[in-house]
Each structure stands twice: as structure tokens, then as C-alpha cells.
Enzyme design. Structure first.
Site, PDB file in Angstrom:
ATOM      1  CE  LYS A  13      -2.547  -1.000   3.935  1.00  0.00           C
ATOM      2  NZ  LYS A  13      -1.782  -2.128   4.274  1.00  0.00           N
ATOM      3  NE  ARG A  88      -3.988  -1.516  10.403  1.00  0.00           N
ATOM      4  CZ  ARG A  88      -2.810  -0.676  10.074  1.00  0.00           C
ATOM      5  NH1 ARG A  88      -3.121   0.531   9.730  1.00  0.00           N
ATOM      6  NH2 ARG A  88      -1.570  -1.322   9.502  1.00  0.00           N
ATOM      7  NE  ARG A 127       7.819  -3.970   5.845  1.00  0.00           N
ATOM      8  CZ  ARG A 127       6.882  -3.727   5.317  1.00  0.00           C
ATOM      9  NH1 ARG A 127       6.066  -3.081   4.539  1.00  0.00           N
ATOM     10  NH2 ARG A 127       5.981  -3.837   6.805  1.00  0.00           N
ATOM     11  NE  ARG A 133       6.795  -1.132  10.160  1.00  0.00           N
ATOM     12  CZ  ARG A 133       6.031  -1.137   9.685  1.00  0.00           C
ATOM     13  NH1 ARG A 133       5.944  -0.267   8.408  1.00  0.00           N
ATOM     14  NH2 ARG A 133       4.047  -1.369   9.825  1.00  0.00           N
ATOM     15  NE  ARG A 144       2.327  -5.280  10.995  1.00  0.00           N
ATOM     16  CZ  ARG A 144       3.128  -4.287  10.713  1.00  0.00           C
ATOM     17  NH1 ARG A 144       4.484  -5.115  10.306  1.00  0.00           N
ATOM     18  NH2 ARG A 144       3.416  -4.072   8.895  1.00  0.00           N
TER      19      ARG A 144
END
Ligand code: AMP
Length: 190
Positions: A13, A88, A127, A133, A144
Site C-alpha cells: 500500500k 482499519r 523487510r 522495523r 498484525r
């Protein structure tokens, strides 16, 4: 035009939103980016949300709705908003509809990026190794993904009922997904 980029975490996104910002002069409204900026600044809000985010859970509706409200005028003054990672929950979606209606606008299109869970987990492992992160670690990512499936995916029928939902295959290259999004935007006549 106001657009929602919809999909699970790591669906692409943010990448696609940034491209639309360049090509269409729209404003990307990413609640995740806004919350990370709050944490980086050391603000009270940042302190309040840091733990929740690191665990991969959703922060409260009130917090993210307020963040979005504070940026709507900026989006209106340009080519419109690309909502990325918002809404969300159903409460967020309803609040967004009310806010936009009140301002004489609305959501024009919801583009759902479809990516299967295994591909998402592979992407995020890469990632995490690169960026480190915190909420990309395997346990938080699982939370998540669960949050998406239980709290966010139920918005799909909400937007389908409004005839705003378009599905795009999110499994291809960045360029291939971008081309599909452009096609969907072209076909929407907005
Ligand atoms: P994102 O960068 O969009 O994946 O968001 C990262 C994290 O920020 C999420 O896992 C949530 O903890 C929080 N967050 C971002 N947007 C929202 C939202 N609309 N509602 C609740 N929590 C959010």
C-alpha cells in the site's frame, strides 16, 4: 478524488501510495507513518502508542481518526487523499464517511490489493532483515495479520455494498501492480 488503498500489512500500500502522490499530486495519509513520526518525535502520543504498535495491535479509533482529521484540509487543497492503512475498523470507516460527507466529499474508490498470507510473511521477513522495523518481527507480524483478518477485512462488504470496491492482484512486481491500479483508476471515470 479520494482513494483508499486497502489490504493486509506489507501488501504494498505504501509503495503504491507514494507512486500515486508523484503521478497524481494527491496526498498520502498513512496513519502508520503519522504514528511512527509521533514516536520518533518523543511526543506524549508517541509514548502512548509505542508499546501497542510494537506488539502489532491496533491503536484506538479515536487516536487515528484525530490524526486523519488534522490532515484532511491539506488533502482537499491538492488532488485528494490516498488513505493508506486507514480505515482499519468499521468505526473508522463510518467516521471517515461522516467526516467527508460533512465536507461535501466522499470516498470515490477502494482498491484492494490481494496478496496471499505466505507471500506477505516472506516479504516481511526480508523487510525485517533490511530495515529492522520493530513490528515486522515474526510474532508481531502474526498479530498484525490477525488484526487485519478479524478487524479490517470485515470492511470489504461495507465498501462492496457502496459499489466502491475494486480488487487488484498485489502479487506481481511493483510496476505490474501500479499498472493494474492505473487501470482501475482510469475505469472509475473520476
Ligand atoms: P502500518 O504502517 O499501516 O502497517 O501501521 C503500523 C501500526 O500502526 C499498526 O500495526 C497499528 O499498530 C498502528 N496503526 C496504523 N494505522 C492504524 C489504524 N488505522 N487503526 C489502528 N491502528 C493503526
Amino acid at each position: 478524488m479520494n482513494l483508499i488503498l486497502f489490504g493486509p500489512p506489507a501488501a504494498g500500500k505504501g509503495t503504491q501510495a507514494k507512486r500515486l502522490v508523484e503521478s497524481r499530486k494527491m496526498v498520502q495519509l498513512s496513519t502508520g507513518d503519522m504514528l511512527r513520526a509521533a514516536i520518533a518525535s518523543g511526543s506524549e502520543l508517541g509514548k502512548r502508542v509505542a508499546g501497542v504498535m510494537e506488539r502489532g495491535e491496533l491503536v484506538t479509533d479515536e487516536i487515528v481518526i484525530e490524526l486523519i482529521v488534522s490532515r484532511l484540509s491539506e488533502a482537499e487543497a491538492s488532488g485528494g487523499a490516498i488513505f493508506d492503512g486507514f480505515p482499519r475498523t468499521l468505526a473508522q470507516a463510518e467516521a471517515l464517511d461522516h467526516m467527508l460527507q460533512h465536507r461535501g466529499s466522499g470516498i470515490d474508490l477502494v482498491i484492494r490489493l490481494k496478496v496471499d498470507d505466505q507471500a506477505l510473511m516472506d516479504r516481511v521477513a526480508g523487510r525485517f532483515a533490511e530495515s529492522g522495523r520493530a513490528d515486522d518481527n515474526p510474532e508481531s507480524f502474526r498479530v498484525r495479520l490477525d488484526a487485519y483478518n478479524t478487524q479490517t477485512a470485515p470492511l470489504l462488504p461495507y465498501y462492496e455494498a457502496q459499489k466502491k470496491l475494486v480488487e487488484v492482484d498485489g502479487m506481481g512486481s511493483v510496476e505490474a501492480v501500479a499498472a493494474s491500479i492505473d487501470k482501475a483508476l482510469g475505469a472509475s471515470h473520476r
